[in-house]
Design a protein around this motif. Structure first.
Motif, PDB file in Angstrom:
ATOM      1  N   ARG A 153       0.835  -1.198   0.000  1.00  0.00           N
ATOM      2  CA  ARG A 153       0.000   0.000   0.000  1.00  0.00           C
ATOM      3  C   ARG A 153       0.876   1.256   0.000  1.00  0.00           C
ATOM      4  O   ARG A 153       1.961   1.269   0.568  1.00  0.00           O
ATOM      5  CB  ARG A 153      -0.916   0.000   1.208  1.00  0.00           C
TER       6      ARG A 153
ATOM      7  N   SER B 274       3.821   0.356   3.148  1.00  0.00           N
ATOM      8  CA  SER B 274       3.431  -0.707   4.080  1.00  0.00           C
ATOM      9  C   SER B 274       3.055  -1.952   3.298  1.00  0.00           C
ATOM     10  O   SER B 274       2.801  -1.906   2.094  1.00  0.00           O
ATOM     11  CB  SER B 274       2.258  -0.259   4.958  1.00  0.00           C
TER      12      SER B 274
ATOM     13  N   GLU C   6       0.522  -5.450   3.846  1.00  0.00           N
ATOM     14  CA  GLU C   6      -0.435  -6.240   4.631  1.00  0.00           C
ATOM     15  C   GLU C   6      -0.146  -7.704   4.347  1.00  0.00           C
ATOM     16  O   GLU C   6      -0.102  -8.126   3.185  1.00  0.00           O
ATOM     17  CB  GLU C   6      -1.866  -5.919   4.243  1.00  0.00           C
TER      18      GLU C   6
ATOM     19  N   THR D  42      -0.460  -5.597   9.349  1.00  0.00           N
ATOM     20  CA  THR D  42       0.114  -4.626   8.419  1.00  0.00           C
ATOM     21  C   THR D  42       1.403  -4.102   9.030  1.00  0.00           C
ATOM     22  O   THR D  42       1.439  -3.722  10.203  1.00  0.00           O
ATOM     23  CB  THR D  42      -0.864  -3.463   8.150  1.00  0.00           C
ATOM     24  N   VAL D  43       2.447  -4.090   8.212  1.00  0.00           N
ATOM     25  CA  VAL D  43       3.775  -3.708   8.672  1.00  0.00           C
ATOM     26  C   VAL D  43       4.259  -2.526   7.844  1.00  0.00           C
ATOM     27  O   VAL D  43       4.157  -2.522   6.613  1.00  0.00           O
ATOM     28  CB  VAL D  43       4.757  -4.896   8.508  1.00  0.00           C
ATOM     29  N   ALA D  44       4.791  -1.507   8.527  1.00  0.00           N
ATOM     30  CA  ALA D  44       5.360  -0.361   7.820  1.00  0.00           C
ATOM     31  C   ALA D  44       6.696  -0.750   7.214  1.00  0.00           C
ATOM     32  O   ALA D  44       7.483  -1.481   7.821  1.00  0.00           O
ATOM     33  CB  ALA D  44       5.555   0.811   8.771  1.00  0.00           C
ATOM     34  N   ILE D  45       6.951  -0.265   6.014  1.00  0.00           N
ATOM     35  CA  ILE D  45       8.248  -0.454   5.381  1.00  0.00           C
ATOM     36  C   ILE D  45       9.103   0.727   5.833  1.00  0.00           C
ATOM     37  O   ILE D  45       8.895   1.852   5.410  1.00  0.00           O
ATOM     38  CB  ILE D  45       8.121  -0.516   3.849  1.00  0.00           C
ATOM     39  N   ARG D  46       9.987   0.464   6.729  1.00  0.00           N
ATOM     40  CA  ARG D  46      10.678   1.487   7.500  1.00  0.00           C
ATOM     41  C   ARG D  46      11.298   2.618   6.677  1.00  0.00           C
ATOM     42  O   ARG D  46      11.114   3.787   6.963  1.00  0.00           O
ATOM     43  CB  ARG D  46      11.752   0.817   8.349  1.00  0.00           C
TER      44      ARG D  46
ATOM     45  N   LEU E  88       8.573   5.339   4.956  1.00  0.00           N
ATOM     46  CA  LEU E  88       7.577   6.141   5.656  1.00  0.00           C
ATOM     47  C   LEU E  88       7.761   7.621   5.340  1.00  0.00           C
ATOM     48  O   LEU E  88       8.893   8.081   5.199  1.00  0.00           O
ATOM     49  CB  LEU E  88       7.667   5.915   7.167  1.00  0.00           C
TER      50      LEU E  88
END
Length: 95
Positions: free
Chosen positions: A27, A45, A47, A87-91, A94
């Motif tokens: 996303r 991010s 999912e 859901t994980v943020a792509i560091r 951001l």
């Protein structure tokens, strides 16, 4: 020679039992789905959805219907399934 020339193919290894399916949905910052080559530049991010299935058959009295990847799915057996999602943020991506 390229580094890839030295990589020997290895047979896949199962890391976890009873995972039947997996989905990754990338996303952008607005929450819209990103696909194709835009994933590398626009995704912030991901999912992750996993469908876990019981190892035993005939746990349920009839096939189960569940929602996976946004669509209803009806199983073809009487095993129990559970969908897990996070859901994980792509560091580095951001805002």
């Amino acid at each position: 020679a390229l580094a890839a020339d030295f990589i020997t193919p290895v047979a896949p290894v199962e890391l976890a039992d009873n995972i039947e399916n997996m989905s990754l949905v990338f996303r952008n910052a607005q929450g819209a789905t990103v696909t194709g080559t835009a994933v590398g530049t626009a995704a912030v991010s991901v999912e992750i959805q996993l469908v876990l299935v019981s190892p035993e058959e005939n746990v349920l009295s009839e096939p189960q219907t569940y929602v996976f990847d946004g669509a209803p799915v009806t199983s073809t057996d009487n095993r129990m399934r559970q969908v897990f999602s996070t859901t994980v943020a792509i560091r580095n991506r951001l805002p």
